[in-house]
Design a protein around this motif. Structure first.
Motif, short mmCIF file in Angstrom:
data_model
loop_
_atom_site.label_atom_id
_atom_site.label_comp_id
_atom_site.label_asym_id
_atom_site.label_seq_id
_atom_site.Cartn_x
_atom_site.Cartn_y
_atom_site.Cartn_z
N ARG A 35 81.85 25.32 -14.43
CA ARG A 35 80.56 25.88 -14.86
C ARG A 35 80.44 25.74 -16.37
N ALA A 36 79.21 25.62 -16.85
CA ALA A 36 78.97 25.52 -18.29
C ALA A 36 77.65 26.19 -18.63
N SER A 37 77.65 26.98 -19.72
CA SER A 37 76.43 27.65 -20.15
C SER A 37 75.47 26.64 -20.77
N LEU A 38 74.18 26.86 -20.49
CA LEU A 38 73.12 26.07 -21.14
C LEU A 38 72.36 26.92 -22.15
N HIS A 39 72.83 28.14 -22.38
CA HIS A 39 72.38 29.05 -23.45
C HIS A 39 70.99 29.63 -23.23
N ASN A 40 69.95 28.82 -23.29
CA ASN A 40 68.59 29.32 -23.10
C ASN A 40 67.71 28.15 -22.68
N PHE A 41 66.45 28.44 -22.36
CA PHE A 41 65.59 27.40 -21.80
C PHE A 41 65.14 26.39 -22.85
N ASP A 42 65.08 26.81 -24.12
CA ASP A 42 64.78 25.84 -25.18
C ASP A 42 65.92 24.83 -25.30
N GLU A 43 67.16 25.32 -25.21
CA GLU A 43 68.32 24.44 -25.29
C GLU A 43 68.36 23.53 -24.06
N LEU A 44 68.05 24.08 -22.90
CA LEU A 44 68.01 23.29 -21.67
C LEU A 44 66.99 22.16 -21.80
N ARG A 45 65.83 22.50 -22.37
CA ARG A 45 64.77 21.50 -22.53
C ARG A 45 65.17 20.46 -23.59
N ARG A 46 65.84 20.94 -24.69
CA ARG A 46 66.23 20.01 -25.76
C ARG A 46 67.25 19.00 -25.25
#
Length: 672
Positions: free
Chosen positions: A356-367
């Motif tokens: 598993r790995a964190s994607l932090h937040n949706f802005d980071e996911l989108r970036r």
């Protein structure tokens, strides 16, 4: 003041500031307060302003400044900066030792220097007559880039060497790196400004040092550590280890982990011991460097075109690996924050299986544009949750679609809100959402908070699901017989957990503040709040203006703290904790007050203790003692736990009184 008097005072101030810089940035043992240091700098600046012709390039006032450069100039190294040969396993290390022994059979067990292989950027610092004249990157080993303008801004890079016995020419080889804590602070600051963040500390260090604008570099938390030398106008002597000690005597930082070991078994033991502590270090290392200590034998062995034959880097398992994203789901944290998390095809990274790995937040996911089915580079460093560093878009499957944020909480179904100006989307249900309740308890019991050992994630889930725990204070109402009935618990495990819960009642105010889970309040902020408001009631009634007087707290954090403290449910939760018996040493008069029983005494704490080090420190300071990080002749007592390290040997050499935990308890029992 005449010009001659000004010159004399300027030189004295520069020497004093260099001394204090070395104590602070290299030895991590300051002797003056920040205010006293700032006064010295201010006086020097004023004198140099009055006598500008007396300003020199190596003055402490000349660290920061200068206009951006159009490009980095090329530098030819006077002595090539070679790479190191790698040993990826123990067999390769044993073969390296065999070759050394075969070349010098009369030597017996081979003496090696051993030190961590820092994960940063190799640089060369050239000093002429004690003054820094050039800093250059390794480049291809023959040609590097001139980064003098940037290196001058790094506090641990001396502009002028200490002492007077340095050689005419000294070219120091070392690593510019960034600590994990500094890296996290930098990335948070970049994210707040909407700027692109760095993938890892090494990239941050390399990218910073190669900046064209030194004013930007001056804001980056870079450090330097020396591990060798190039051109040298004096004989380095016979020992690599001894020469590194000479560098340290001239004020250059060397690794505190540097050791002299004997033979292959010594190398293996050092590698295993450092590997066991790797994740607890505040900086990334990717291996251990072993060097034949005898410099005359180094010269006899010589080098290849790529690496010296007398040194090798024994590498740790890789901290980055390729894998595939199998799914993306959404976790709800203790503050309601909804975090996208990637489920990965299991892969070995840094000796552990990562799935598993964190994607932090949706802005980071989108970036990063992470999608299901993507091939990604995943990284694991220290105790940080594994994260996806980069997507290999060229391997993306056809028909993949971007991930859309959820509109409703995946746990309780409440509406998801994203306040204007924030990057975090949150569940709107508060503690009524079971996920937030569970995460609140997990945070409260975590190692850096109340440190309730044995209270793991699955057990917390069970306790909350049964309705036994709805807020942190409920933990202190649990009974051993009650817990023993749970599946896979038993009497012994239940008794151990009850003991751990009971021990957690004795804590520090800083830990308690952190454990409350106030948004934006991490360990450092909690400590600063505890220092400013030693009575919890003062903090609970403090207004935003008072809160903003604490270092590092601005209007946003102050509003979060104030908002938390005025919430009736939170005030009730704090009252319930105090009623349950949670307590901490009350801060009396200021540390060192002559009215306190340990006034004027200096303590140092080392090793692994049965209680949190912060708790012992708080007890000592509440009794008037000063707690220092380093052992010196001014130290009165050293408190030791398990695996005390080099501080114990130094204390014994200096005749400092050594106390184990029982001795410490006996010393202060009359004052508690």
């Amino acid at each position: 003041m005449t010009r001659d008097e000004a010159l004399q005072r300027i030189e004295a101030l520069r020497a004093e500031i260099r001394y204090h810089d070395h104590r602070y940035y290299v030895l991590d043992d300051p002797e003056v307060t920040d205010a006293e240091y700032d006064q010295l700098i201010a006086e020097l600046k004023a004198l140099e302003s009055a006598y500008p012709d007396l300003v020199t390039a190596d003055s402490p006032t000349q660290r920061v400044g200068g206009e951006p450069r159009p490009e980095l100039a090329t530098v030819r190294h006077s002595v090539p900066m070679l790479s190191l040969d790698n040993a990826m396993d123990d067999l390769a290390l044993a073969e390296f030792d065999r070759r050394i022994r075969a070349a010098f059979p009369e030597l017996g067990p081979v003496p090696y220097t051993a030190e961590p292989k820092l994960d940063g950027l190799a640089v060369s610092l050239r000093y002429e007559r004690g003054t820094l004249t050039l800093a250059a990157t390794r480049g291809d080993g023959t040609l590097g880039e001139d980064v003098t303008h940037n290196a001058r801004t790094i506090p641990s890079v001396l502009l002028r060497l200490l002492g007077t016995d340095w050689p005419e020419v000294l070219e120091v080889r070392g690593e510019v790196y960034m600590t994990r804590s500094g890296f996290e602070h930098l990335n948070r600051a970049l994210a707040r400004r909407g700027e692109r963040t760095f993938a890892n500390p090494r990239n941050a260090a390399a990218g910073s040092l190669r900046q064209l604008d030194p004013r930007i570099v001056a804001q980056r938390p870079l450090r330097f550590c020396a591990y060798g030398w190039g051109e040298l106008s004096v004989d380095p002597g016979i020992s690599q280890f001894a020469m590194l000690q000479r560098l340290a005597a001239w004020g250059l930082p060397i690794s505190p982990e540097l050791r002299l070991v004997e033979g292959l078994e010594g190398c293996r033991a050092y590698f295993a011991e450092l590997g066991s502590r790797r994740e607890g270090l505040d900086y990334d290392i990717d291996g251990v460097v072993f060097k034949l200590d005898r410099i005359d034998l180094q010269q006899a062995l010589g080098t290849t075109s790529h690496h010296p034959r007398w040194a090798i880097a024994r590498k740790f398992p890789a901290q980055e690996a390729l894998t595939v994203v199998e799914a993306i789901e959404f976790q709800v944290g203790r503050t309601g924050a909804i975090t996208p998390v990637a489920n990965l095809r299991p892969v070995q990274v840094a000796g552990a299986t990562v799935s598993r790995a964190s994607l932090h937040n949706f802005d980071e996911l989108r970036r990063k544009d992470v999608r299901v089915g993507d091939t990604v580079i995943v990284r694991r460093a220290g105790e940080v949750i594994p994260e996806i560093v980069r997507v290999l878009a060229e391997h993306r499957p056809l028909g993949s679609k971007p991930v859309e944020p959820p509109t409703h909480c995946p746990v309780c179904g409440a509406e998801v809100l994203r306040p204007e100006g924030e990057v975090i989307a949150r569940c709107s249900a508060g503690l009524w959402c079971p996920a937030q309740r569970k995460e609140t308890i997990r945070h409260f019991a975590s190692r850096r908070a109340l440190d309730i050992q044995g209270l793991g994630e699955r057990l917390i889930d069970r306790l909350v699901d049964l309705g036994w725990v709805r807020e942190p204070a409920d933990l202190y109402t649990l009974q051993q017989a009650q817990l023993a009935e749970l599946e896979r618990m038993g009497d012994k495990s239940a008794a151990n957990l009850i003991s751990a819960i009971e021990r957690s009642k004795e804590t520090t105010l800083a830990r308690l503040i952190y454990a409350l889970g106030i948004r934006e309040v991490g360990e450092t902020t909690a400590r600063l709040l505890a220092e400013r408001f030693p009575d919890l009631e003062e903090l609970m009634v403090a207004d935003e203006e008072s809160l903003m007087q604490v270092e590092g707290i601005g209007p946003v954090v102050a509003a979060q703290i104030r908002g938390f403290m005025v919430e009736p449910h939170n005030r009730a939760a704090i009252a319930h904790l105090i009623t349950a018996g949670v307590r901490w040493p009350r801060q009396g008069p200021s540390v060192g007050s002559t009215s306190l029983p340990l006034a004027g005494k200096t303590f140092v704490i080392t090793g692994t203790l049965s209680k949190p080090r912060e708790l012992i420190k708080a007890r000592l300071e509440s009794l008037g003692a000063r707690v220092s990080d380093g052992v010196s002749r001014q130290t009165d007592y050293l408190i030791v736990g398990a695996n005390p390290g080099s501080k114990l040997a130094k204390a014994q050499a200096l005749g400092v009184a050594v106390l184990d935990e029982a001795g410490f308890a006996s010393l202060i029992e009359d004052f508690i």
